[in-house]
Design an enzyme around this catalytic site. Structure first.
Site, short mmCIF file in Angstrom:
data_model
loop_
_atom_site.label_atom_id
_atom_site.label_comp_id
_atom_site.label_asym_id
_atom_site.label_seq_id
_atom_site.Cartn_x
_atom_site.Cartn_y
_atom_site.Cartn_z
N HIS A 165 115.83 36.42 101.46
CA HIS A 165 114.86 36.50 102.46
C HIS A 165 113.64 35.51 102.08
O HIS A 165 112.83 36.25 101.49
CB HIS A 165 114.68 37.82 103.07
N MET A 197 110.19 34.62 102.76
CA MET A 197 108.96 34.67 103.22
C MET A 197 108.07 33.82 102.70
O MET A 197 106.92 34.10 101.89
CB MET A 197 108.40 36.22 103.13
N MET A 221 112.76 41.31 112.04
CA MET A 221 111.92 42.12 111.47
C MET A 221 111.36 43.17 112.23
O MET A 221 110.96 42.91 113.35
CB MET A 221 110.67 41.33 110.97
C1 DX5 Z 1 109.61 43.62 104.10
C2 DX5 Z 1 110.70 42.98 103.27
C3 DX5 Z 1 111.85 44.15 103.35
C4 DX5 Z 1 111.42 45.28 102.74
C5 DX5 Z 1 112.06 46.36 103.49
O1 DX5 Z 1 108.62 42.37 104.18
O2 DX5 Z 1 111.39 41.92 104.07
O3 DX5 Z 1 113.06 43.61 103.10
O4 DX5 Z 1 112.14 45.60 101.37
O5 DX5 Z 1 111.33 47.88 102.92
P1 DX5 Z 1 111.67 48.86 103.83
O6 DX5 Z 1 113.13 49.38 103.99
O7 DX5 Z 1 110.82 50.03 102.58
O8 DX5 Z 1 110.98 48.97 104.98
ZN ZN Z 2 113.37 41.39 103.68
#
Ligand code: DX5
Ligand code: ZN
Length: 238
Positions: free
Chosen positions: A80, A82, A151
């Site tokens: 992923h 970002m 998200m």
């Molecule tokens: C947040 C990430 C997630 C994160 C989720 O920006 O993309 O993948 O690890 O964490 P939880 O499951 O703790 O919300």
């Molecule tokens: Zn993620």
């Protein structure tokens, strides 16, 4: 706020529900052990969160760490990104062993071209949408998209609270995916735990990312089992 969708709108997943533990909440002093835990938990996918300090206000890791994870497990590596303008980095992440590369629709200028590049590299192209991004971002790229990542927190950190209003977007995307007979996965990321999972699955997600609800627990294998059990109860959430 109730997480329970109305019966009329609950559609459910097309595929069996799969788990994608997010390494973000794992112990980074022992990534190999984290991979073993994910395997023992029966995870279908391992989710790797790459943050650039620009698109999101946090930094994590790059291809070097993805490559170390690749040498530690045969699990599907769901990367992923970002990352603002990720195009120049795609080949390096693919070489490092990423199986899926997901970019944010908000972070690229020519989304279709980026997805084509990922497919050309031999990885599964994915599109991620921030909580406030509408599903119309997918309108002209469904055919080159193998996964849509929705998200349910603002990206950047683990352990945030689930944003229930986004469930409506998951339902809309599932309906659109059905209408198009689209074969890909709808993945939900952020705040997924045994409490929120039934509604997420009832809304139509079939791939659940979970960081704190798995690696953040004292017994990640048991926690994954509890999450899977909760997800399987989605019909009860209708
Ligand atoms: C947040 C990430 C997630 C994160 C989720 O920006 O993309 O993948 O690890 O964490 P939880 O499951 O703790 O919300
Ligand atoms: Zn993620």
């Amino acid at each position: 706020m109730s997480l329970r969708p109305s019966a009329a709108k609950a559609v459910g997943p097309r595929h069996p529900v799969a788990l994608a533990p997010s390494l973000l909440s794992a112990d980074f002093t022992d990534l190999r052990a984290a991979c073993r835990l994910a395997e023992r938990a029966g995870a279908e996918v391992l989710h790797l969160d790459v943050m650039d300090g620009r698109f999101v206000p946090n930094l994590t890791f790059g291809p070097l760490v993805v490559e170390a994870v690749r040498r530690s497990t045969d699990l599907f590596l769901d990367v992923h990104l970002m990352v603002q303008d990720p195009d120049p980095l795609l080949a390096a992440f693919r070489r490092a062993g990423a199986d899926g590369l997901t970019v944010h629709a908000e972070a690229v200028v020519h989304l279709e071209r980026t997805l084509e590049s990922i497919a050309t590299l031999g990885a599964r192209p994915g599109v991620a949408l921030n909580p406030s991004t509408g599903e119309a971002a997918l309108d002209y790229v469904w055919d080159v998209t193998g996964l849509v990542l929705i998200m349910t927190v603002n990206p950047g950190f683990g352990g945030q609270s689930f944003l229930a209003p986004v469930l409506e977007k998951v339902r809309r995307l599932r309906a659109e995916a059905e209408r198009r007979n689209w074969p890909g996965h709808l993945e939900v990321d952020g705040g997924v735990d045994p409490h929120t999972a039934p509604s997420v699955v009832a809304a139509g997600a079939d791939l659940l990312v979970a960081g704190s609800a798995i690696f953040g627990q004292p017994d990640p294998v048991a926690a994954a089992a509890a999450l899977r059990q909760a997800a399987a109860a989605w019909t009860a959430a209708r």
